[in-house]
Motif scaffolding. Sequence first.
Motif, PDB file in Angstrom:
ATOM      1  N   ILE A  90     -15.389   9.730   2.763  1.00 14.23           N
ATOM      2  CA  ILE A  90     -14.661  10.016   3.298  1.00 14.23           C
ATOM      3  C   ILE A  90     -13.392   9.118   3.886  1.00 14.23           C
ATOM      4  N   ALA A  91     -14.065   8.286   4.347  1.00 16.55           N
ATOM      5  CA  ALA A  91     -12.904   7.049   4.850  1.00 16.55           C
ATOM      6  C   ALA A  91     -11.761   6.808   3.403  1.00 16.55           C
ATOM      7  N   VAL A  92     -12.635   6.239   2.885  1.00 17.81           N
ATOM      8  CA  VAL A  92     -11.745   5.624   1.381  1.00 17.81           C
ATOM      9  C   VAL A  92     -11.062   7.010   0.431  1.00 17.81           C
ATOM     10  N   VAL A  93     -12.090   8.399   0.518  1.00 16.43           N
ATOM     11  CA  VAL A  93     -11.163   9.289  -0.431  1.00 16.43           C
ATOM     12  C   VAL A  93      -9.784   9.209   0.910  1.00 16.43           C
ATOM     13  N   TRP A  94      -9.677   9.369   2.106  1.00 15.53           N
ATOM     14  CA  TRP A  94      -8.825   9.343   2.727  1.00 15.53           C
ATOM     15  C   TRP A  94      -7.451   8.667   2.801  1.00 15.53           C
ATOM     16  N   ILE A  95      -7.965   7.157   2.705  1.00 17.44           N
ATOM     17  CA  ILE A  95      -7.271   6.117   1.610  1.00 17.44           C
ATOM     18  C   ILE A  95      -6.067   5.937   1.520  1.00 17.44           C
ATOM     19  N   VAL A  96      -6.876   6.650  -0.097  1.00 15.49           N
ATOM     20  CA  VAL A  96      -6.633   6.558  -1.300  1.00 15.49           C
ATOM     21  C   VAL A  96      -5.850   7.710  -1.342  1.00 15.49           C
ATOM     22  N   ILE A  97      -5.909   9.097  -1.224  1.00 16.68           N
ATOM     23  CA  ILE A  97      -5.018  10.072  -1.125  1.00 16.68           C
ATOM     24  C   ILE A  97      -3.357   9.783  -0.394  1.00 16.68           C
ATOM     25  N   VAL A  98      -3.525   8.979   0.939  1.00 20.55           N
ATOM     26  CA  VAL A  98      -2.837   8.736   1.756  1.00 20.55           C
ATOM     27  C   VAL A  98      -1.747   7.636   0.968  1.00 20.55           C
ATOM     28  N   SER A  99      -2.911   6.519   0.009  1.00 25.26           N
ATOM     29  CA  SER A  99      -2.070   5.410  -0.512  1.00 25.26           C
ATOM     30  C   SER A  99      -0.775   6.103  -2.008  1.00 25.26           C
ATOM     31  N   TRP A 100      -1.694   7.016  -2.024  1.00 26.34           N
ATOM     32  CA  TRP A 100      -1.683   7.755  -4.049  1.00 26.34           C
ATOM     33  C   TRP A 100       0.160   8.748  -3.235  1.00 26.34           C
ATOM     34  N   ARG A 101      -0.103   9.559  -2.267  1.00 26.24           N
ATOM     35  CA  ARG A 101       1.096   9.982  -1.631  1.00 26.24           C
ATOM     36  C   ARG A 101       2.483   8.756  -1.021  1.00 26.24           C
ATOM     37  N   ASN A 102       2.056   7.852  -0.881  1.00 23.18           N
ATOM     38  CA  ASN A 102       2.924   6.579  -0.440  1.00 23.18           C
ATOM     39  C   ASN A 102       2.967   5.797  -1.101  1.00 23.18           C
ATOM     40  N   GLY A 103       2.551   5.756  -2.819  1.00 28.25           N
ATOM     41  CA  GLY A 103       2.770   4.898  -3.636  1.00 28.25           C
ATOM     42  C   GLY A 103       2.592   3.465  -3.882  1.00 28.25           C
ATOM     43  N   ILE A 104       1.656   3.076  -2.421  1.00 28.04           N
ATOM     44  CA  ILE A 104       1.339   1.558  -2.150  1.00 28.04           C
ATOM     45  C   ILE A 104       0.184   1.636  -1.044  1.00 28.04           C
ATOM     46  N   SER A 105      -0.802   1.155  -1.492  1.00 22.36           N
ATOM     47  CA  SER A 105      -2.493   0.887  -0.845  1.00 22.36           C
ATOM     48  C   SER A 105      -1.415  -0.283   0.022  1.00 22.36           C
ATOM     49  N   PRO A 106      -3.017  -0.271   1.820  1.00 20.30           N
ATOM     50  CA  PRO A 106      -2.906  -1.147   2.529  1.00 20.30           C
ATOM     51  C   PRO A 106      -3.128  -2.764   2.194  1.00 20.30           C
ATOM     52  N   MET A 107      -2.911  -2.474   1.209  1.00 18.32           N
ATOM     53  CA  MET A 107      -3.607  -4.439   0.356  1.00 18.32           C
ATOM     54  C   MET A 107      -2.903  -5.034   1.382  1.00 18.32           C
ATOM     55  N   PRO A 108      -3.144  -6.038   1.876  1.00 21.42           N
ATOM     56  CA  PRO A 108      -2.694  -7.486   2.848  1.00 21.42           C
ATOM     57  C   PRO A 108      -2.212  -8.287   2.481  1.00 21.42           C
ATOM     58  N   THR A 109      -1.164  -9.226   2.768  1.00 23.81           N
ATOM     59  CA  THR A 109      -0.556 -10.621   1.718  1.00 23.81           C
ATOM     60  C   THR A 109      -1.792 -11.834   2.684  1.00 23.81           C
ATOM     61  N   SER A 110      -1.611 -12.540   1.472  1.00 25.95           N
ATOM     62  CA  SER A 110      -2.699 -13.591   1.762  1.00 25.95           C
ATOM     63  C   SER A 110      -1.824 -14.545   2.655  1.00 25.95           C
ATOM     64  N   ARG A 111      -2.646 -15.251   2.785  1.00 21.80           N
ATOM     65  CA  ARG A 111      -2.933 -16.532   3.831  1.00 21.80           C
ATOM     66  C   ARG A 111      -1.879 -16.838   3.672  1.00 21.80           C
ATOM     67  N   GLN A 112      -1.942 -17.887   2.481  1.00 22.97           N
ATOM     68  CA  GLN A 112      -0.379 -18.466   2.042  1.00 22.97           C
ATOM     69  C   GLN A 112       1.108 -17.343   2.247  1.00 22.97           C
ATOM     70  N   VAL A 113       1.110 -16.660   1.846  1.00 18.63           N
ATOM     71  CA  VAL A 113       2.340 -15.556   2.154  1.00 18.63           C
ATOM     72  C   VAL A 113       2.453 -15.434   3.365  1.00 18.63           C
ATOM     73  N   ARG A 114       1.621 -14.943   4.933  1.00 16.81           N
ATOM     74  CA  ARG A 114       1.713 -14.507   6.083  1.00 16.81           C
ATOM     75  C   ARG A 114       2.136 -16.079   6.279  1.00 16.81           C
ATOM     76  N   GLN A 115       1.802 -17.082   5.678  1.00 11.68           N
ATOM     77  CA  GLN A 115       2.160 -18.588   6.333  1.00 11.68           C
ATOM     78  C   GLN A 115       4.305 -18.978   6.431  1.00 11.68           C
ATOM     79  N   VAL A 116       4.624 -17.949   5.050  1.00 13.24           N
ATOM     80  CA  VAL A 116       5.867 -18.202   4.717  1.00 13.24           C
ATOM     81  C   VAL A 116       6.488 -16.923   6.362  1.00 13.24           C
ATOM     82  N   VAL A 117       6.136 -16.264   5.715  1.00 15.81           N
ATOM     83  CA  VAL A 117       6.335 -14.908   6.629  1.00 15.81           C
ATOM     84  C   VAL A 117       6.654 -15.758   7.849  1.00 15.81           C
ATOM     85  N   ILE A 118       6.080 -15.746   8.565  1.00 16.60           N
ATOM     86  CA  ILE A 118       5.752 -17.003   9.643  1.00 16.60           C
ATOM     87  C   ILE A 118       6.576 -17.295   9.820  1.00 16.60           C
ATOM     88  N   GLN A 119       7.132 -18.660   8.951  1.00 14.97           N
ATOM     89  CA  GLN A 119       8.051 -19.583   9.187  1.00 14.97           C
ATOM     90  C   GLN A 119       9.979 -18.726   8.935  1.00 14.97           C
TER      91      GLN A 119
END
Length: 199
Positions: free
Chosen positions: A16-45
């Motif tokens: 149910i949780a997976v289906v729920w996430i997929v439905i909301v992602s489809w409505r939003n146009g994007i999934s809750p994919m997290p940024t990688s560690r290297q990208v987080r470092q640049v954002v922090i900087q």
Amino acid sequence: MIIQYIPWLIAVLTLIAVVWIVIVSWRNGISPMPTSRQVRQVVIQEVNRIPGYADIIEAGSGWGTLGMDVVKHCPGKRLTGIENSLIPLWTSQCLTWLSVGFNRAGAVIRTERGGQGNSFKGRLRFIHGNIYTCSYAHADGVICYLFPGAMTRLADKFKRELPPGARVISVCFALPGKEPLRTLICRDALRTKVYVYAF
Ligand SMILES: C[S@@+](CC[C@H](N)C(=O)[O-])C[C@H]1O[C@@H](n2cnc3c(N)ncnc32)[C@H](O)[C@@H]1O
């Protein structure tokens, strides 16, 4: 008797949780994919270049990993994550709550040993909201990792609402019609770009 149904219950709830996430992602146009560690470092900087005790809004905070890292490594900054997908949002809220508990325990030990305690408490919150209708009027900075359609919708809103001098730090996607202050290339496998704008 009931115990034998527990694995089935867990499997059904996970589905149910997976289906729920997929439905909301489809409505939003994007999934809750997290940024990688290297990208987080640049954002922090980049967040650390914003002077003073700044208020940061994370538009679409997903599981909360970026927001938590920013608050951990950017002293004096306060972050509000806005998210409308409930399962990632609840996860980020639980992780924050757990970190506050662990940090408080750690702070007591560190303070007893003469060190300083560092906590998320009062500096980090994740709330349910819509990035297209929430207010950015008090933000000194916005961080986001969205998609081109979202950047088009947000460009005018940022122009209208952000106070002068505010920064927008966007992972992967540029704001249409606005020249970035700088564009950084991360050291991840995808050579992800991070766009920084000044308003
Ligand atoms: C690619 S994820 C980025 C997550 C996080 N910012 C990170 O970098 O790790 C984009 C997030 O934006 C959220 N999102 C998309 N549209 C939204 C909306 N209208 N209101 C609130 N959140 C939204 C999605 O649910 C998703 O979690």
